[in-house]
Design a protein around this motif. Structure first.
Motif, PDB file in Angstrom:
ATOM      1  N   ALA A 147       0.830  -1.215   0.000  1.00 38.24           N
ATOM      2  CA  ALA A 147       0.000   0.000   0.000  1.00 38.24           C
ATOM      3  C   ALA A 147       0.862   1.261   0.000  1.00 38.24           C
ATOM      4  CB  ALA A 147      -0.944  -0.004   1.197  1.00 38.24           C
ATOM      5  N   HIS A 148       2.015   1.201   0.674  1.00 43.61           N
ATOM      6  CA  HIS A 148       2.904   2.372   0.708  1.00 43.61           C
ATOM      7  C   HIS A 148       3.453   2.690  -0.685  1.00 43.61           C
ATOM      8  CE1 HIS A 148       5.605  -1.048   1.066  1.00 43.61           C
ATOM      9  NE2 HIS A 148       6.625  -0.267   0.764  1.00 43.61           N
ATOM     10  N   LEU A 149       3.585   1.667  -1.526  1.00 46.77           N
ATOM     11  CA  LEU A 149       4.061   1.899  -2.891  1.00 46.77           C
ATOM     12  C   LEU A 149       2.972   2.560  -3.732  1.00 46.77           C
ATOM     13  CD1 LEU A 149       6.009  -1.415  -3.639  1.00 46.77           C
ATOM     14  CD2 LEU A 149       6.885   0.752  -2.734  1.00 46.77           C
ATOM     15  N   LEU A 150       1.725   2.140  -3.553  1.00 48.60           N
ATOM     16  CA  LEU A 150       0.620   2.768  -4.271  1.00 48.60           C
ATOM     17  C   LEU A 150       0.472   4.224  -3.840  1.00 48.60           C
ATOM     18  CD1 LEU A 150      -1.707   2.680  -6.257  1.00 48.60           C
ATOM     19  CD2 LEU A 150      -3.131   1.706  -4.444  1.00 48.60           C
ATOM     20  N   THR A 151       0.612   4.483  -2.551  1.00 51.67           N
ATOM     21  CA  THR A 151       0.544   5.861  -2.044  1.00 51.67           C
ATOM     22  C   THR A 151       1.655   6.704  -2.657  1.00 51.67           C
ATOM     23  OG1 THR A 151      -0.457   5.134   0.025  1.00 51.67           O
ATOM     24  CG2 THR A 151       0.622   7.290   0.041  1.00 51.67           C
ATOM     25  N   ALA A 152       2.863   6.156  -2.737  1.00 52.67           N
ATOM     26  CA  ALA A 152       3.993   6.884  -3.330  1.00 52.67           C
ATOM     27  C   ALA A 152       3.726   7.144  -4.818  1.00 52.67           C
ATOM     28  CB  ALA A 152       5.291   6.107  -3.144  1.00 52.67           C
ATOM     29  N   LEU A 153       3.219   6.147  -5.521  1.00 55.75           N
ATOM     30  CA  LEU A 153       2.918   6.313  -6.949  1.00 55.75           C
ATOM     31  C   LEU A 153       1.865   7.393  -7.153  1.00 55.75           C
ATOM     32  CD1 LEU A 153       3.119   5.473  -9.928  1.00 55.75           C
ATOM     33  CD2 LEU A 153       1.396   3.701  -9.431  1.00 55.75           C
ATOM     34  N   ARG A 154       0.778   7.328  -6.384  1.00 53.03           N
ATOM     35  CA  ARG A 154      -0.285   8.340  -6.503  1.00 53.03           C
ATOM     36  C   ARG A 154       0.273   9.732  -6.264  1.00 53.03           C
ATOM     37  NH1 ARG A 154      -5.802   7.119  -5.873  1.00 53.03           N
ATOM     38  NH2 ARG A 154      -6.031   9.014  -4.657  1.00 53.03           N
ATOM     39  N   ALA A 155       1.039   9.894  -5.204  1.00 53.14           N
ATOM     40  CA  ALA A 155       1.600  11.207  -4.864  1.00 53.14           C
ATOM     41  C   ALA A 155       2.555  11.688  -5.951  1.00 53.14           C
ATOM     42  CB  ALA A 155       2.319  11.142  -3.518  1.00 53.14           C
ATOM     43  N   PHE A 156       3.374  10.794  -6.477  1.00 55.57           N
ATOM     44  CA  PHE A 156       4.321  11.125  -7.534  1.00 55.57           C
ATOM     45  C   PHE A 156       3.589  11.635  -8.770  1.00 55.57           C
ATOM     46  CE2 PHE A 156       6.887   9.642 -11.218  1.00 55.57           C
ATOM     47  CZ  PHE A 156       8.036  10.385 -11.003  1.00 55.57           C
ATOM     48  N   ASN A 209      15.033  10.353  -0.283  1.00 49.97           N
ATOM     49  CA  ASN A 209      15.642   9.041  -0.548  1.00 49.97           C
ATOM     50  C   ASN A 209      14.628   7.912  -0.334  1.00 49.97           C
ATOM     51  OD1 ASN A 209      18.034  10.329  -1.109  1.00 49.97           O
ATOM     52  ND2 ASN A 209      18.984   9.844   0.848  1.00 49.97           N
ATOM     53  N   THR A 210      13.742   8.086   0.637  1.00 51.26           N
ATOM     54  CA  THR A 210      12.688   7.093   0.873  1.00 51.26           C
ATOM     55  C   THR A 210      11.747   7.053  -0.322  1.00 51.26           C
ATOM     56  OG1 THR A 210      12.834   7.456   3.258  1.00 51.26           O
ATOM     57  CG2 THR A 210      10.819   6.407   2.438  1.00 51.26           C
ATOM     58  N   LEU A 233       9.793   4.503  -5.312  1.00 52.78           N
ATOM     59  CA  LEU A 233       9.537   4.599  -6.755  1.00 52.78           C
ATOM     60  C   LEU A 233      10.351   3.556  -7.525  1.00 52.78           C
ATOM     61  CD1 LEU A 233       9.279   8.451  -7.211  1.00 52.78           C
ATOM     62  CD2 LEU A 233       7.424   6.771  -7.266  1.00 52.78           C
ATOM     63  N   ARG A 234      11.559   3.231  -7.049  1.00 51.89           N
ATOM     64  CA  ARG A 234      12.333   2.149  -7.682  1.00 51.89           C
ATOM     65  C   ARG A 234      11.569   0.833  -7.570  1.00 51.89           C
ATOM     66  NH1 ARG A 234      16.712   4.775  -5.613  1.00 51.89           N
ATOM     67  NH2 ARG A 234      16.800   3.483  -3.758  1.00 51.89           N
ATOM     68  N   GLN A 235      10.971   0.597  -6.404  1.00 49.20           N
ATOM     69  CA  GLN A 235      10.192  -0.639  -6.220  1.00 49.20           C
ATOM     70  C   GLN A 235       8.968  -0.648  -7.143  1.00 49.20           C
ATOM     71  OE1 GLN A 235       9.365  -1.634  -2.085  1.00 49.20           O
ATOM     72  NE2 GLN A 235      11.215  -0.531  -1.475  1.00 49.20           N
ATOM     73  N   VAL A 236       8.342   0.507  -7.324  1.00 50.29           N
ATOM     74  CA  VAL A 236       7.197   0.599  -8.234  1.00 50.29           C
ATOM     75  C   VAL A 236       7.657   0.312  -9.658  1.00 50.29           C
ATOM     76  CG1 VAL A 236       5.529   2.197  -9.283  1.00 50.29           C
ATOM     77  CG2 VAL A 236       5.854   2.191  -6.799  1.00 50.29           C
ATOM     78  N   ARG A 237       8.778   0.916 -10.052  1.00 51.47           N
ATOM     79  CA  ARG A 237       9.302   0.726 -11.418  1.00 51.47           C
ATOM     80  C   ARG A 237       9.683  -0.728 -11.692  1.00 51.47           C
ATOM     81  NH1 ARG A 237      11.128   5.868 -13.735  1.00 51.47           N
ATOM     82  NH2 ARG A 237      10.976   7.452 -12.134  1.00 51.47           N
ATOM     83  N   ARG A 241       8.016  -3.272 -10.961  1.00 49.00           N
ATOM     84  CA  ARG A 241       6.822  -4.061 -11.257  1.00 49.00           C
ATOM     85  C   ARG A 241       6.671  -4.170 -12.775  1.00 49.00           C
ATOM     86  NH1 ARG A 241       7.524  -4.723  -6.630  1.00 49.00           N
ATOM     87  NH2 ARG A 241       6.090  -4.529  -4.915  1.00 49.00           N
ATOM     88  N   PRO A 242       6.282  -5.341 -13.265  1.00 51.84           N
ATOM     89  CA  PRO A 242       6.077  -5.500 -14.711  1.00 51.84           C
ATOM     90  C   PRO A 242       5.004  -4.536 -15.216  1.00 51.84           C
ATOM     91  CG  PRO A 242       5.907  -7.609 -13.560  1.00 51.84           C
ATOM     92  CD  PRO A 242       6.012  -6.547 -12.518  1.00 51.84           C
ATOM     93  N   GLY A 243       5.270  -3.925 -16.356  1.00 54.60           N
ATOM     94  CA  GLY A 243       4.291  -3.053 -16.979  1.00 54.60           C
ATOM     95  C   GLY A 243       4.263  -1.623 -16.462  1.00 54.60           C
ATOM     96  N   VAL A 244       5.151  -1.289 -15.541  1.00 54.69           N
ATOM     97  CA  VAL A 244       5.181   0.076 -15.004  1.00 54.69           C
ATOM     98  C   VAL A 244       6.380   0.811 -15.602  1.00 54.69           C
ATOM     99  CG1 VAL A 244       5.386   1.505 -12.942  1.00 54.69           C
ATOM    100  CG2 VAL A 244       4.078  -0.614 -12.856  1.00 54.69           C
ATOM    101  N   ASP A 245       6.090   1.765 -16.462  1.00 52.82           N
ATOM    102  CA  ASP A 245       7.139   2.573 -17.087  1.00 52.82           C
ATOM    103  C   ASP A 245       6.849   4.034 -16.777  1.00 52.82           C
ATOM    104  OD1 ASP A 245       9.039   3.840 -18.604  1.00 52.82           O
ATOM    105  OD2 ASP A 245       8.376   2.993 -20.519  1.00 52.82           O
ATOM    106  N   LEU A 246       7.454   4.543 -15.727  1.00 56.13           N
ATOM    107  CA  LEU A 246       7.204   5.921 -15.311  1.00 56.13           C
ATOM    108  C   LEU A 246       7.935   6.932 -16.191  1.00 56.13           C
ATOM    109  CD1 LEU A 246       7.246   5.559 -11.420  1.00 56.13           C
ATOM    110  CD2 LEU A 246       5.292   5.642 -12.977  1.00 56.13           C
ATOM    111  N   ASP A 247       8.748   6.469 -17.124  1.00 62.61           N
ATOM    112  CA  ASP A 247       9.439   7.374 -18.037  1.00 62.61           C
ATOM    113  C   ASP A 247       8.611   7.670 -19.288  1.00 62.61           C
ATOM    114  OD1 ASP A 247      11.680   7.517 -16.346  1.00 62.61           O
ATOM    115  OD2 ASP A 247      12.459   5.645 -17.171  1.00 62.61           O
TER     116      ASP A 247
END
Length: 141
Positions: free
Chosen positions: A75-84, A103-104, A109-113, A115-121
């Motif tokens: 859930a903390h990764l989803l929260t970080a992704l949403r905020a980003f 840094n946190t 965000l590295r952990q989110v990236r 995940r398969p299918g996640v391309d934040l670039d």
């Protein structure tokens, strides 16, 4: 969360006002890091996005795309992704919004990236993920 619709005349107008208010409330609910009240006249493009967010196709995509981040362990990764995504892709603004060290945020965000299918670039992928995040309620909400 609250939404305010425009005043409309007659019995049918009441239904239109309520629909606008519901759409504005959905936008307010999706903006975890912003004010919790939206007025339909102030939504602009968000009015269009609210319609997309309600579609079955968007919700199905959201469920699939965000599934790896929606369990209690991530859930903390989803929260970080949403905020980003809501902070224009700025790690510094994300860190401020979440009250975390940058840094946190970078580590999450590295952990989110990873995940398969996640391309934040990719701008298109970021847009799709942002729509997905807005279409589903985050865990605990």
């Amino acid at each position: 969360m609250a939404g305010i619709g425009r005043p409309h005349q007659g019995p049918g107008g009441l239904a239109d006002t309520l629909t606008e208010a519901r759409n504005a409330a959905r936008v307010a609910a999706a903006r975890e890091f912003r004010p919790a009240v939206e007025h339909t006249d102030e939504l602009g493009v968000s009015r269009l996005l609210a319609t997309w967010q309600q579609s079955d196709i968007t919700r199905a995509f959201a469920e699939t795309a965000l599934a790896p981040l929606r369990d209690a362990d991530h859930a903390h990764l989803l929260t970080a992704l949403r905020a980003f995504l809501e902070n224009g892709g700025s790690s510094a603004a994300t860190a401020r919004a979440l009250g975390l060290h940058r840094n946190t945020v970078a580590a999450r965000l590295r952990q989110v990236r990873d995940r398969p299918g996640v391309d934040l670039d990719d701008p298109g992928h970021r847009l799709a993920l942002q729509m997905a995040c807005r279409a589903v309620q985050p865990p605990g909400r």
